[in-house]
Write an enzyme that holds these catalytic residues in place. Sequence first.
Site, PDB file in Angstrom:
ATOM      1  N   ARG A 165     104.074 -15.679-103.604  1.00 15.73           N
ATOM      2  CA  ARG A 165     103.899 -15.759-105.063  1.00 15.73           C
ATOM      3  C   ARG A 165     103.654 -14.346-105.579  1.00 15.73           C
ATOM      4  O   ARG A 165     104.184 -13.933-106.590  1.00 15.73           O
ATOM      5  CB  ARG A 165     102.750 -16.683-105.402  1.00 15.73           C
ATOM      6  CG  ARG A 165     103.140 -18.158-105.445  1.00 15.73           C
ATOM      7  CD  ARG A 165     103.778 -18.645-104.140  1.00 15.73           C
ATOM      8  NE  ARG A 165     104.114 -20.049-104.155  1.00 15.73           N
ATOM      9  CZ  ARG A 165     103.313 -21.019-103.749  1.00 15.73           C
ATOM     10  NH1 ARG A 165     102.128 -20.722-103.223  1.00 15.73           N
ATOM     11  NH2 ARG A 165     103.701 -22.266-103.828  1.00 15.73           N
ATOM     12  N   ASP A 194     108.460 -18.934 -99.328  1.00 19.58           N
ATOM     13  CA  ASP A 194     108.183 -19.967-100.331  1.00 19.58           C
ATOM     14  C   ASP A 194     109.284 -19.906-101.394  1.00 19.58           C
ATOM     15  O   ASP A 194     110.197 -19.083-101.302  1.00 19.58           O
ATOM     16  CB  ASP A 194     106.787 -19.780-100.942  1.00 19.58           C
ATOM     17  CG  ASP A 194     106.141 -21.121-101.299  1.00 19.58           C
ATOM     18  OD1 ASP A 194     106.782 -21.911-101.996  1.00 19.58           O
ATOM     19  OD2 ASP A 194     104.992 -21.369-100.869  1.00 19.58           O
ATOM     20  N   HIS A 265     109.598 -26.102-100.422  1.00 15.16           N
ATOM     21  CA  HIS A 265     109.219 -24.726-100.763  1.00 15.16           C
ATOM     22  C   HIS A 265     110.247 -23.749-100.193  1.00 15.16           C
ATOM     23  O   HIS A 265     109.885 -22.736 -99.591  1.00 15.16           O
ATOM     24  CB  HIS A 265     107.818 -24.408-100.235  1.00 15.16           C
ATOM     25  CG  HIS A 265     106.721 -25.041-101.041  1.00 15.16           C
ATOM     26  ND1 HIS A 265     106.443 -24.686-102.344  1.00 15.16           N
ATOM     27  CD2 HIS A 265     105.830 -26.034-100.740  1.00 15.16           C
ATOM     28  CE1 HIS A 265     105.417 -25.410-102.800  1.00 15.16           C
ATOM     29  NE2 HIS A 265     105.045 -26.248-101.849  1.00 15.16           N
ATOM     30  N   ASP A 327     104.657 -29.140 -96.363  1.00 13.78           N
ATOM     31  CA  ASP A 327     103.972 -29.718 -97.531  1.00 13.78           C
ATOM     32  C   ASP A 327     104.912 -29.905 -98.707  1.00 13.78           C
ATOM     33  O   ASP A 327     105.965 -29.260 -98.787  1.00 13.78           O
ATOM     34  CB  ASP A 327     102.818 -28.812 -97.975  1.00 13.78           C
ATOM     35  CG  ASP A 327     103.307 -27.432 -98.389  1.00 13.78           C
ATOM     36  OD1 ASP A 327     104.104 -26.851 -97.633  1.00 13.78           O
ATOM     37  OD2 ASP A 327     102.918 -26.949 -99.462  1.00 13.78           O
ATOM     38  N   GLU A 328     104.513 -30.761 -99.603  1.00 15.60           N
ATOM     39  CA  GLU A 328     105.096 -30.898-100.936  1.00 15.60           C
ATOM     40  C   GLU A 328     106.625 -30.848-100.924  1.00 15.60           C
ATOM     41  O   GLU A 328     107.230 -30.010-101.578  1.00 15.60           O
ATOM     42  CB  GLU A 328     104.545 -29.793-101.851  1.00 15.60           C
ATOM     43  CG  GLU A 328     103.043 -29.881-102.019  1.00 15.60           C
ATOM     44  CD  GLU A 328     102.468 -28.794-102.930  1.00 15.60           C
ATOM     45  OE1 GLU A 328     101.539 -29.111-103.683  1.00 15.60           O
ATOM     46  OE2 GLU A 328     102.945 -27.647-102.876  1.00 15.60           O
ATOM     47  N   TRP A 394      94.820 -30.200 -95.852  1.00 12.38           N
ATOM     48  CA  TRP A 394      94.510 -29.479 -97.109  1.00 12.38           C
ATOM     49  C   TRP A 394      94.208 -30.423 -98.260  1.00 12.38           C
ATOM     50  O   TRP A 394      93.457 -30.075 -99.158  1.00 12.38           O
ATOM     51  CB  TRP A 394      95.643 -28.521 -97.467  1.00 12.38           C
ATOM     52  CG  TRP A 394      96.918 -29.140 -97.956  1.00 12.38           C
ATOM     53  CD1 TRP A 394      97.892 -29.712 -97.196  1.00 12.38           C
ATOM     54  CD2 TRP A 394      97.367 -29.241 -99.316  1.00 12.38           C
ATOM     55  NE1 TRP A 394      98.928 -30.158 -97.989  1.00 12.38           N
ATOM     56  CE2 TRP A 394      98.628 -29.881 -99.299  1.00 12.38           C
ATOM     57  CE3 TRP A 394      96.830 -28.849-100.551  1.00 12.38           C
ATOM     58  CZ2 TRP A 394      99.354 -30.140-100.463  1.00 12.38           C
ATOM     59  CZ3 TRP A 394      97.557 -29.101-101.708  1.00 12.38           C
ATOM     60  CH2 TRP A 394      98.797 -29.740-101.651  1.00 12.38           C
ATOM     61  N   TYR A 419      89.669 -23.625-100.554  1.00 14.30           N
ATOM     62  CA  TYR A 419      90.708 -22.975-101.359  1.00 14.30           C
ATOM     63  C   TYR A 419      90.088 -21.855-102.166  1.00 14.30           C
ATOM     64  O   TYR A 419      89.427 -22.081-103.165  1.00 14.30           O
ATOM     65  CB  TYR A 419      91.449 -24.012-102.227  1.00 14.30           C
ATOM     66  CG  TYR A 419      92.641 -24.545-101.471  1.00 14.30           C
ATOM     67  CD1 TYR A 419      92.491 -24.911-100.143  1.00 14.30           C
ATOM     68  CD2 TYR A 419      93.904 -24.621-102.042  1.00 14.30           C
ATOM     69  CE1 TYR A 419      93.573 -25.352 -99.400  1.00 14.30           C
ATOM     70  CE2 TYR A 419      94.997 -25.071-101.302  1.00 14.30           C
ATOM     71  CZ  TYR A 419      94.825 -25.428 -99.986  1.00 14.30           C
ATOM     72  OH  TYR A 419      95.894 -25.854 -99.247  1.00 14.30           O
ATOM     73  N   PHE A 420      90.333 -20.649-101.700  1.00 12.94           N
ATOM     74  CA  PHE A 420      89.693 -19.502-102.342  1.00 12.94           C
ATOM     75  C   PHE A 420      90.514 -19.000-103.526  1.00 12.94           C
ATOM     76  O   PHE A 420      90.212 -17.952-104.087  1.00 12.94           O
ATOM     77  CB  PHE A 420      89.415 -18.403-101.310  1.00 12.94           C
ATOM     78  CG  PHE A 420      88.488 -18.848-100.196  1.00 12.94           C
ATOM     79  CD1 PHE A 420      87.676 -19.977-100.341  1.00 12.94           C
ATOM     80  CD2 PHE A 420      88.420 -18.148 -98.996  1.00 12.94           C
ATOM     81  CE1 PHE A 420      86.826 -20.397 -99.319  1.00 12.94           C
ATOM     82  CE2 PHE A 420      87.567 -18.549 -97.971  1.00 12.94           C
ATOM     83  CZ  PHE A 420      86.776 -19.675 -98.130  1.00 12.94           C
ATOM     84  N   TRP A 469      95.993 -18.656-101.971  1.00 18.53           N
ATOM     85  CA  TRP A 469      97.304 -18.778-102.641  1.00 18.53           C
ATOM     86  C   TRP A 469      97.286 -17.838-103.835  1.00 18.53           C
ATOM     87  O   TRP A 469      96.255 -17.701-104.511  1.00 18.53           O
ATOM     88  CB  TRP A 469      97.523 -20.224-103.105  1.00 18.53           C
ATOM     89  CG  TRP A 469      97.516 -21.196-101.968  1.00 18.53           C
ATOM     90  CD1 TRP A 469      96.497 -22.011-101.605  1.00 18.53           C
ATOM     91  CD2 TRP A 469      98.578 -21.451-101.039  1.00 18.53           C
ATOM     92  NE1 TRP A 469      96.851 -22.758-100.510  1.00 18.53           N
ATOM     93  CE2 TRP A 469      98.127 -22.432-100.144  1.00 18.53           C
ATOM     94  CE3 TRP A 469      99.863 -20.931-100.874  1.00 18.53           C
ATOM     95  CZ2 TRP A 469      98.914 -22.916 -99.099  1.00 18.53           C
ATOM     96  CZ3 TRP A 469     100.650 -21.419 -99.841  1.00 18.53           C
ATOM     97  CH2 TRP A 469     100.181 -22.398 -98.966  1.00 18.53           C
ATOM     98  N   THR A 470      98.428 -17.222-104.120  1.00 23.47           N
ATOM     99  CA  THR A 470      98.344 -16.073-105.033  1.00 23.47           C
ATOM    100  C   THR A 470      99.141 -16.223-106.337  1.00 23.47           C
ATOM    101  O   THR A 470      99.546 -15.225-106.918  1.00 23.47           O
ATOM    102  CB  THR A 470      98.794 -14.797-104.285  1.00 23.47           C
ATOM    103  OG1 THR A 470     100.125 -15.003-103.792  1.00 23.47           O
ATOM    104  CG2 THR A 470      97.868 -14.482-103.131  1.00 23.47           C
ATOM    105  N   GLU A 471      99.344 -17.451-106.791  1.00 24.84           N
ATOM    106  CA  GLU A 471     100.033 -17.606-108.074  1.00 24.84           C
ATOM    107  C   GLU A 471      99.358 -16.777-109.166  1.00 24.84           C
ATOM    108  O   GLU A 471     100.012 -16.180-110.018  1.00 24.84           O
ATOM    109  CB  GLU A 471     100.032 -19.079-108.518  1.00 24.84           C
ATOM    110  CG  GLU A 471     100.945 -19.991-107.732  1.00 24.84           C
ATOM    111  CD  GLU A 471     100.229 -20.680-106.576  1.00 24.84           C
ATOM    112  OE1 GLU A 471      99.240 -20.123-106.045  1.00 24.84           O
ATOM    113  OE2 GLU A 471     100.666 -21.787-106.185  1.00 24.84           O
TER     114      GLU A 471
END
Length: 759
Positions: A165, A194, A265, A327-328, A394, A419-420, A469-471
């Site tokens: 991200r 991703d 992803h 995932d997802e 998760w 989740y940081f 996660w870096t969105e």
Amino acid sequence: MNTRILLLIPCILLRSLVIGQASIHSLIPAPQQVIIGEGIFTIAADTRTTVASPDLEEEGTYLRDQLKELLHLELMLLPSPMAAAGGIHLAVLPNDTVAAEGYTLTISTDRITIAGDDEAGVFRGITTLLNMMRAGEVSSATLGCRTIHDAPRFSWRGMHLDVCRHFFPIEFVKKYIDLLARYKMNRFHWHLTDDQGWRIEIKKYPKLTEVGAWRSGSQYGPYSQRTYDSTRYGGFYTQEQIREVVAYAQARHVTVVPEIEMPGHALAALAAYPELSCTGGPFEVAKGWGVFEDVFCPKEETFTFLENVLSEVIDLFPSAYIHIGGDECPKERWKQCSHCQQLMKQKGLKDEHELQSFFIQRIERYVNSKGRKIIGWDEILEGGLAPNAAVMSWRGTEGGIAAAQQSHPVVMSPGTHCYFDHYQGEPVNEPLAIGGYTTVQKTYAFEPVPSALSAKEAAFILGAQGNVWTEYILSPEHVEYMAVPRMLALAEVLWSPRSARNEADFVRRLRSEFPTLSALNVNYSTSLFDVGFSLKSSKKRGQVNVDLSATPGLGEIRYTLDGTEPTHESLPFTSTIEQRSSGTIRAALFNGMSKPGHSTSRTFKFDLGTGRAITTTPAPHERYNNGGAFTLVDGIVAGDKRVNHEWLGWRDEQVSISLDLGAAQWVSRISLGALAERHGWIHPPENVSISVSETGTDFIDLGSASRTELPFGHMLYSVSTPMTARYIKVLVKGIGVIPSGDPGAGDRPWMFLDELHVE
Ligand code: TNX
């Protein structure tokens, strides 16, 4: 010698003893056992470092390099089977009763020895020694005598970093690994592919990075605003850089676990090789966040591609586990794809979940054939777990529990605690984040072994991991801010014995760690020191009772009533503040004159309804019920960040609100705020109708309120009155079901309300 120097000597001695004393207690993670001895050992220019076997040369070199940096001393490194007097000795002494990575560190007046159960244990002992020296802003060469017996509680002590991200340079990745090693974390989960970017060079498929590593813009701002810039963004790591990072991590006994996402992803890969999709494309590397329907198509060509990619990945990363994502993965494309449907028929797969399971099992066979194992997010349980797979849980701990019950290894990483990318302080005080609310104390309270598991099943819990996660995280400094200090809390959860867990003591050690982190140039968060606000109704109507709170033992709360920055001389908080009119309360913690954190504030806007008696039927949903119905009239208007305690949430079709102004008064306008955020299933009311009464029995119906759209998805429903009124009834009707085309279509929507204004 003059008297000043004479006076100085005992001071220096005393200081080093004190530092030595303090530093045992300041270690994070807390060691298993510390036995305090007598006397001191001082590392000096003639101190020799000896290693018992050539296998420990890397550890010895690391120690020598660190001591050079810390103390500016160049120590000699020599092989020697025995500890020499006056030296530091490293040895491996395998001990069956100690967990892998365990060690004993002995500091006596004539030598220091570190005996590890294995080489990693020697390394962990070295970090303990270094952390004792590097406590506070200045490093000390003088250490108090003691023996530390130590070993980890869990074998997987992980931290993750999403470089897709947003991309982070190799130098930062190394700094991150250094931070992991400092706190005895031993897994670096590198999220390399991703939808928004493919970040690892693959020689056989150059377009993965030529095309897949670059996007034509990025989403920015709160998700609900859906705003995008058009700046080309990207980057990737060459195989040479990857090798460099892996070696750097290895020298710190940190295993780098690469993640190659499949089958979902995958948009960045499909942008480069659209033939691997069900539709053939064309595709663009994603600019926005979320989940995308175009995923890898389970055809031969795709498996060949993925196996070739994994083959290069396996050559680069010695890790026993390869993370394959999982995932997802939306199933829309597979449902429409004739190849997928035929494959399902041919293999006897009853639905697309089983097709996903088929996909993962096929990849597992390949990875196993190369002598490695797969780990995947908990969705890989759906449709049946691959025979040798480990699960990373998760979406809560349920997936981990199910996997452990099926005798599969598990790494816990539930969003709630690990989740940081979530907020760590009150959202109003924090930089924009994805959502959630995970304080350092909450992470510290995490227990990786759920009570639902038997002792035999619990043995499958390898440990846990913190995910970044870096969105919403664009810079290395911001990664540090999100990861630290929560990573330190998790490091202690994972390393130290369960019985040693003590929040107050951890907070004390954490405080003494902050100056060291500053010296290491780490941009940690001080949210721990934030003053919390709690707003309550009062028997004296028309006012808001404000209580200020902070983590116990961290200092004294001081505040101002005019919005200015508090100083150590501002009003001390001793009892409830009675707020009776508009204004700003700003508060901060103080230790004497020093302010360890930042100030936090609340701005009140009073009107006729503020602080008055209010009820709602039904009560707000327990998930969004901070302060109860009173929050609607607490004088604080919910802000632009959805994860904000001011919003009250309901999942009911209808909510009725009753407000008593205390006495009949002239009212000109009544309005109610609501939120629209379709992506979070939050829809504004379909209708808001308002009626008023002077007596409480005969209500005059003022009809439906008119709706105005404000920035950030805020809505305001208002009616003009003008008349005398004491009682106000507001009937709020929701839209019933989420309309088709919106996320969650067919389900019940959320209604978020705040604030009720009476002018
Ligand atoms: C879910 S965690 C995701 C990520 C997002 C993250 C944001 C997981 C396996 N998938 O793709 O970045 O939420 O918190």
